[in-house]
Scaffold this motif. Structure first.
Motif, PDB file in Angstrom:
ATOM      1  N   GLY A 282       6.974   9.268   8.564  1.00 42.79           N
ATOM      2  CA  GLY A 282       7.035   7.614   8.220  1.00 42.79           C
ATOM      3  C   GLY A 282       5.429   7.182   7.698  1.00 42.79           C
ATOM      4  O   GLY A 282       4.531   7.975   7.605  1.00 42.79           O
TER       5      GLY A 282
ATOM      6  N   ASP B 234      -6.235   0.311  -0.594  1.00 46.57           N
ATOM      7  CA  ASP B 234      -7.482   0.099   0.435  1.00 46.57           C
ATOM      8  C   ASP B 234      -8.619  -0.337  -0.625  1.00 46.57           C
ATOM      9  O   ASP B 234      -9.450  -1.182  -0.221  1.00 46.57           O
ATOM     10  CB  ASP B 234      -7.799   1.324   1.140  1.00 46.57           C
ATOM     11  CG  ASP B 234      -6.859   1.675   2.227  1.00 46.57           C
ATOM     12  OD1 ASP B 234      -5.752   0.972   2.447  1.00 46.57           O
ATOM     13  OD2 ASP B 234      -7.227   2.848   2.917  1.00 46.57           O
TER      14      ASP B 234
ATOM     15  N   LYS C  38       0.847  -1.177   0.077  1.00 49.58           N
ATOM     16  CA  LYS C  38      -0.170  -0.112  -0.029  1.00 49.58           C
ATOM     17  C   LYS C  38       1.002   1.093   0.167  1.00 49.58           C
ATOM     18  O   LYS C  38       1.754   1.323   0.749  1.00 49.58           O
ATOM     19  CB  LYS C  38      -0.823   0.028   1.265  1.00 49.58           C
ATOM     20  CG  LYS C  38      -1.381   1.253   1.550  1.00 49.58           C
ATOM     21  CD  LYS C  38      -2.548   1.058   2.659  1.00 49.58           C
ATOM     22  CE  LYS C  38      -3.002   2.465   3.081  1.00 49.58           C
ATOM     23  NZ  LYS C  38      -4.350   2.424   4.083  1.00 49.58           N
TER      24      LYS C  38
ATOM     25  N   GLY D 117      -4.643   5.414  -1.127  1.00 47.45           N
ATOM     26  CA  GLY D 117      -5.753   5.083  -0.918  1.00 47.45           C
ATOM     27  C   GLY D 117      -6.283   3.687  -2.021  1.00 47.45           C
ATOM     28  O   GLY D 117      -7.233   2.905  -1.868  1.00 47.45           O
TER      29      GLY D 117
ATOM     30  N   ARG E  82      -0.252  11.471   2.958  1.00 51.49           N
ATOM     31  CA  ARG E  82       1.073  11.779   2.264  1.00 51.49           C
ATOM     32  C   ARG E  82       1.329  13.471   2.477  1.00 51.49           C
ATOM     33  O   ARG E  82       0.486  14.141   2.376  1.00 51.49           O
ATOM     34  CB  ARG E  82       0.858  11.628   0.863  1.00 51.49           C
ATOM     35  CG  ARG E  82       0.789   9.974   0.468  1.00 51.49           C
ATOM     36  CD  ARG E  82       0.421   9.571  -0.992  1.00 51.49           C
ATOM     37  NE  ARG E  82      -0.631  10.208  -1.645  1.00 51.49           N
ATOM     38  CZ  ARG E  82      -0.648  11.063  -2.426  1.00 51.49           C
ATOM     39  NH1 ARG E  82       0.468  11.783  -3.098  1.00 51.49           N
ATOM     40  NH2 ARG E  82      -1.895  11.610  -3.077  1.00 51.49           N
TER      41      ARG E  82
HETATM   42  P1  ADP Z   1      -4.209   9.284  -1.394  1.00 54.86           P
HETATM   43  O1  ADP Z   1      -4.618   7.800  -1.673  1.00 54.86           O
HETATM   44  O2  ADP Z   1      -4.259  10.247  -2.145  1.00 54.86           O
HETATM   45  O3  ADP Z   1      -3.022   9.053  -0.530  1.00 54.86           O
HETATM   46  P2  ADP Z   1      -6.557   8.610   0.453  1.00 54.86           P
HETATM   47  O4  ADP Z   1      -7.267   9.479   1.669  1.00 54.86           O
HETATM   48  O5  ADP Z   1      -7.515   8.107  -0.591  1.00 54.86           O
HETATM   49  O6  ADP Z   1      -5.324   9.466   0.006  1.00 54.86           O
HETATM   50  O7  ADP Z   1      -5.774   7.380   1.219  1.00 54.86           O
HETATM   51  C1  ADP Z   1      -4.810   7.468   2.007  1.00 54.86           C
HETATM   52  C2  ADP Z   1      -4.641   6.021   2.450  1.00 54.86           C
HETATM   53  O8  ADP Z   1      -3.430   5.882   3.123  1.00 54.86           O
HETATM   54  C3  ADP Z   1      -5.711   6.279   3.976  1.00 54.86           C
HETATM   55  O9  ADP Z   1      -5.669   4.715   4.190  1.00 54.86           O
HETATM   56  C4  ADP Z   1      -4.384   6.646   5.078  1.00 54.86           C
HETATM   57  O10 ADP Z   1      -4.896   6.138   6.361  1.00 54.86           O
HETATM   58  C5  ADP Z   1      -3.251   6.154   4.727  1.00 54.86           C
HETATM   59  N1  ADP Z   1      -1.897   6.734   4.802  1.00 54.86           N
HETATM   60  C6  ADP Z   1      -1.583   7.959   4.204  1.00 54.86           C
HETATM   61  N2  ADP Z   1      -0.497   8.440   4.910  1.00 54.86           N
HETATM   62  C7  ADP Z   1      -0.007   7.504   5.716  1.00 54.86           C
HETATM   63  C8  ADP Z   1       0.879   7.320   6.800  1.00 54.86           C
HETATM   64  N3  ADP Z   1       1.995   7.959   6.792  1.00 54.86           N
HETATM   65  N4  ADP Z   1       0.854   6.018   7.523  1.00 54.86           N
HETATM   66  C9  ADP Z   1      -0.095   5.328   7.467  1.00 54.86           C
HETATM   67  N5  ADP Z   1      -1.280   5.260   6.648  1.00 54.86           N
HETATM   68  C10 ADP Z   1      -1.313   6.332   5.820  1.00 54.86           C
END
Ligand code: ADP
Length: 482
Positions: free
Chosen positions: A358, A21, A15, A18, A304
């Motif tokens: 991180g 997920d 992963k 998103g 991010r």
């Molecule tokens: P994108 O796909 O643009 O990054 P989304 O909100 O659709 O944004 O999905 C982001 C996913 O990544 C979510 O599940 C979020 O919890 C996870 N996520 C983003 N940054 C982190 C991080 N640093 N650590 C853990 N999970 C993260």
């Protein structure tokens, strides 16, 4: 109906955002809705390691002469049937799926992801005699060549419908034209009516041009990408294909994101029994060395750290938040300047600001469980998942009214409080001042605990599961295969 899902990532194995997920949740949701779903994935190390009872479906020679194996088995962690492309020289290496350890794109990304689309098209054309899909559903630019290969592939057997989902139009997979000629597509496909994009070769454009149907991950984003402001140069094509473009809102995988059952948080809770949430907050404040104050409004960011996410607005209003007794917890990584700016604020305010650079899945769960507000001030946001995780975990989202954020969050304006639809805080203009005002609305509501708890309870009860989106995808597949 047999459906092949094609993606580069899948939660929980691999992963970066998103996309994973969604790729992880959709197969089960579609199976529940009556489909027979298999996934196709590149053979990244964690994916190959999870593949059980695997057999070799075929040995293949890619259009550029490379020999690879296609395996079929079951992903142990997901219980999903999967095809995995076993090509270690392409997929098993240090770095992320897309970048090396110096954060540079892998030099052969065009081959690595063309192979994904090419194999998908082979499967669509009957490569596995035991299972041929009626629909091939590809996700994002990494899988976007599927429909181009299908358009030019051998028309064996019945026609297979192709669906291409845009999770983020900003990431397009654009390569120098020389690379196009490695990939076995006909020369005439390199044209404005094809894969050519301002003289370059674009995976994203191939998906948009050749797929039978395009979906994206929220209704508002489906409109926005047809405008010059948000079309990333592809709005003309998207307008031309407007009748074949649908926005289907993403959902929450409630097997993973449910505060009543979540093993990653120290105290479980739900809308009816929210006491565990206060304990989660105290535990996180303690863990991070923040002032342990039950009544300090705790704002959370899990993101991010990129320009898209609008987090410089948070930096701009942070002093005002702290001056009003608020706290901020950040988990994220990405842009070095943003990382440094947030870290500096934590060093300056250790009792009220904590920043972890991180990627940490379990810690993300703890932040949603502990925080009162989830900040998602994105400049643009195709759907956004974290605001929905915030809703589930009673951390009211504060968002910019854009894309899927506009489709999921209703501001706590008086009229929305009165009609019971309010579930968060929304600002319309992408400026620090607009975010600051929304933050003050959040703080004002927080100062009225009865109202706050009422909004929070309704937010936690909102139906955010996959059944609705799965039904929409199934209806679309049915429409395409008749
Ligand atoms: P994108 O796909 O643009 O990054 P989304 O909100 O659709 O944004 O999905 C982001 C996913 O990544 C979510 O599940 C979020 O919890 C996870 N996520 C983003 N940054 C982190 C991080 N640093 N650590 C853990 N999970 C993260």
């Amino acid at each position: 109906m047999k459906v092949l899902q094609v993606s580069a990532e899948i939660f929980p194995l691999l992963k970066t955002g998103g996309l994973a997920d969604i790729a992880g949740a959709l197969p089960a949701a579609l199976n529940t809705a009556g489909c027979d779903v298999r996934v196709l994935l590149p053979g990244f190390a964690p994916i190959l390691a999870d593949l059980q009872s695997a057999s070799v479906v075929a040995e293949l020679t890619a259009p550029w002469g490379e020999r690879v194996q296609l395996r079929h088995g079951t992903l142990g962690t997901l219980g999903v049937q999967a095809y995995v492309i076993d090509a270690p020289h392409l997929y098993v290496r240090p770095g992320t799926p897309y970048e090396d350890e110096q954060r540079q794109p892998h030099h052969d990304n065009h081959l690595r992801f063309a192979l994904l689309g090419w194999v998908a098209a082979q499967l669509a054309c009957g490569l596995d005699a035991h299972w041929q899909p009626a629909v091939v559903h590809s996700h994002d630019w990494h899988a976007a060549l599927t429909s181009a290969y299908l358009a030019f592939g051998p028309a064996r057997g019945r026609r297979v419908a192709s669906v291409f989902t845009v999770h983020n139009l900003a990431y397009q997979g654009v390569f120098a034209p020389i690379h196009f000629y490695d990939l076995g597509l006909p020369a005439h496909a390199f044209s404005v009516n094809g894969v050519e994009f301002h003289g370059q070769f674009s995976f994203m454009k191939a998906g948009l041009y050749y797929a039978d149907h395009i979906t994206t991950v929220s209704p508002t984003y489906a409109h926005e990408i047809q405008t010059p402001e948000q079309g990333c140069g592809l709005d003309g094509l998207l307008r031309a294909r407007g009748h074949d473009l649908t926005g289907i809102l993403n959902a929450v995988d409630e097997a993973v994101w449910n505060p009543a059952t979540d093993a990653a948080i120290p105290h479980t809770f739900d809308a009816q029994n929210p006491a565990g949430k206060a304990r989660c907050k105290a535990a996180l404040q303690q863990e991070l060395g923040l002032d342990v104050k039950a009544d300090a409004p705790l704002f959370g960011v899990v993101s991010r750290l990129t320009e898209q996410k609008g987090l410089h607005l948070v930096l701009a209003v942070l002093d005002q938040l702290l001056a009003r007794g608020g706290q901020l917890v950040v988990l994220g990584n990405g842009d070095a300047a943003l990382e440094a700016a947030f870290k500096a604020r934590a060093v300056a305010n250790p009792q009220a600001v904590s920043v972890r650079i991180g990627y940490d899945e379990a810690y993300a769960h703890r932040i949603f469980a502990a925080s009162d507000v989830t900040l998602v001030p994105s400049r643009f946001e195709p759907c956004g998942l974290t605001q929905m995780y915030g809703l589930k975990y009673g951390s009211l989202p504060l968002v910019h009214r854009v894309g899927g954020l506009a489709d999921t969050v209703v501001d706590c304006a008086l009229e929305h409080l009165a009609d019971g639809t309010a579930n968060g805080f929304v600002f319309n203009v992408f400026t620090p001042l607009a975010l600051e005002r929304a933050m003050y609305r959040a703080l004002a509501l927080y100062a009225r605990p009865t109202e706050w708890l009422g909004v929070r309870q309704r937010a936690m009860r909102q139906a955010l599961g996959w059944d609705k989106a799965a039904a929409q995808y199934v209806a679309l597949y049915r429409h395409l295969v008749v």
